[in-house]
Scaffold this motif. Structure first.
Motif, PDB file in Angstrom:
ATOM      1  N   GLY A 203       0.703  -1.084  -0.100  1.00 43.13           N
ATOM      2  CA  GLY A 203       0.095  -0.238  -0.020  1.00 43.13           C
ATOM      3  C   GLY A 203       0.831   1.329  -0.063  1.00 43.13           C
ATOM      4  O   GLY A 203       0.357   2.317   0.275  1.00 43.13           O
ATOM      5  N   GLU A 206      -0.686   4.407  -2.313  1.00 47.61           N
ATOM      6  CA  GLU A 206      -1.763   4.828  -1.671  1.00 47.61           C
ATOM      7  C   GLU A 206      -1.006   6.278  -0.541  1.00 47.61           C
ATOM      8  O   GLU A 206      -1.849   6.857  -0.391  1.00 47.61           O
ATOM      9  CB  GLU A 206      -2.613   4.097  -0.813  1.00 47.61           C
ATOM     10  CG  GLU A 206      -3.564   3.064  -1.780  1.00 47.61           C
ATOM     11  CD  GLU A 206      -2.864   1.901  -2.492  1.00 47.61           C
ATOM     12  OE1 GLU A 206      -1.690   1.854  -2.010  1.00 47.61           O
ATOM     13  OE2 GLU A 206      -3.410   1.427  -3.364  1.00 47.61           O
ATOM     14  N   THR A 210      -2.029   9.926  -1.081  1.00 44.96           N
ATOM     15  CA  THR A 210      -2.801  10.577  -0.094  1.00 44.96           C
ATOM     16  C   THR A 210      -2.044  11.519   0.458  1.00 44.96           C
ATOM     17  O   THR A 210      -2.596  12.741   0.723  1.00 44.96           O
ATOM     18  CB  THR A 210      -3.281   9.468   0.854  1.00 44.96           C
ATOM     19  OG1 THR A 210      -4.166   8.419   0.098  1.00 44.96           O
ATOM     20  CG2 THR A 210      -4.287  10.024   1.873  1.00 44.96           C
TER      21      THR A 210
END
Length: 337
Positions: A203, A206, A210
């Motif tokens: 991840g 992400e 973000t």
């Protein structure tokens, strides 16, 4: 020319004439002018200059020498040059080597680490030249010094960056491959085991998307620090690029020892790594020599495949390479040496 005149006296003491001596000292005047020029050049030279007699007694240092070393004329003139090399045994041996070379009529050159009067260390480019008289005998020595500390530091930095990741300070791909080939060669020679681990952060994209790349960089640096803490001194931790890391465990008694390392890595990353209290998990693949490959290409490839299998198993775990699980991610790139 130079002229000396005096009155010429008679027996009675009366001045009856003038006597004079004329001397052509053109050559001497030119020599004096040359000496003044040479002295001016040396005084303003960007290179530190020290002159000693043939016994090593210091006769002159220029202002640049004072600036470079911190020693003033009062400190050194009249003393032997050995005083500058007698701080410890290593310096004394260094001086003996220098002395032997120049006393045979040779120029001695070297880059060396030295210490200023105040104890501060620096790198210098030094040359010592014997000066010969008309009979070929040494009657002076000339020492030239130049501060090359900045150049040495830049060279060392460039050398470091050639083999280390600029973000994390870990070994980069080039150094990793070098060490992997050495580890394989040693394992082959001594008939021992070794392991390659391939680690990918779950991840991570992400996090970048973000929170931005600065936060992503902070995560990568934090992960690198955790990996260095977990691994032994003789192990290698490298960043291959992006969020991919590789590790070499060159020696171990039992396969379980490597599994314990993988478990320690998983545990060490189960904590907030940045100020934003972000959590990151890794997927780890492991390949062993000689079970899963006898060269560095096959070991790294199989560790990569085992890592992808860890992803398939739900991430945040490690998997040992199994030949019957040859499923690979078609989007993953291949590593070439």
């Amino acid at each position: 020319m130079r002229m000396h005149c005096a009155p010429l006296h008679s027996f009675s003491g009366a001045i009856v004439g003038v006597q004079g001596i004329l001397e052509d000292f053109t050559a001497n005047k030119k020599a004096q002018d040359q000496l003044k020029t040479y002295y001016h050049v040396i005084e303003h030279s960007p290179v530190a200059v020290l002159i000693s007699d043939n016994k090593g007694q210091i006769e002159y240092i220029n202002p640049k020498y004072v600036e470079l070393t911190g020693y003033t004329p009062d400190d050194v003139i009249g003393n032997n040059v050995s005083m500058l090399y007698a701080r410890d045994q290593a310096s004394a041996e260094y001086y003996q080597e220098l002395l032997h070379e120049v006393q045979t009529g040779n120029v001695w050159r070297r880059e060396a680490f030295n210490v200023r009067k105040n104890g501060e260390g620096y790198w210098e480019n030094i040359s010592v030249s014997p000066v010969l008289d008309e009979n070929g005998q040494i009657y002076h020595f000339v020492v030239l010094k130049e501060d090359i500390t900045k150049r040495r530091e830049e060279s060392e930095k460039a050398k470091y960056l050639a083999y280390h990741d600029s973000l994390t300070g870990l070994s980069n791909r080039s150094l990793f491959y070098d060490r992997l080939m050495i580890a394989v060669a040693n394992a082959t020679r001594y008939q021992s085991q070794m392991a390659v681990m391939f680690l990918d952060l779950d991840g991570f994209k992400e996090i970048n998307d973000t929170y931005g790349h600065d936060t992503g960089d902070d995560v990568l640096k934090a992960v690198a620090e955790q990996l260095k803490t977990v691994m032994r001194k003789g192990d290698t931790v490298a960043r291959m690029g992006g969020d991919e890391f590789t590790l070499i465990v060159p020696e171990f008694e039992d396969i379980r020892d490597v599994e314990l390392v993988a478990e320690k890595i998983l545990k060490s990353l189960r904590q907030p790594l940045t100020e934003k209290a972000l959590l990151i998990t890794p997927s780890i693949g492991i390949a062993f020599y000689p079970q899963h490959g006898i060269n560095h290409e096959s070991l790294l490839s199989h560790a990569d495949k085992a890592m992808y299998q860890a992803k398939k198993q739900g991430k945040n775990n490690y998997q040992i390479y199994e030949p019957d699980q040859e499923t690979t991610n078609p989007d993953r790139h291949q590593y070439n040496t």
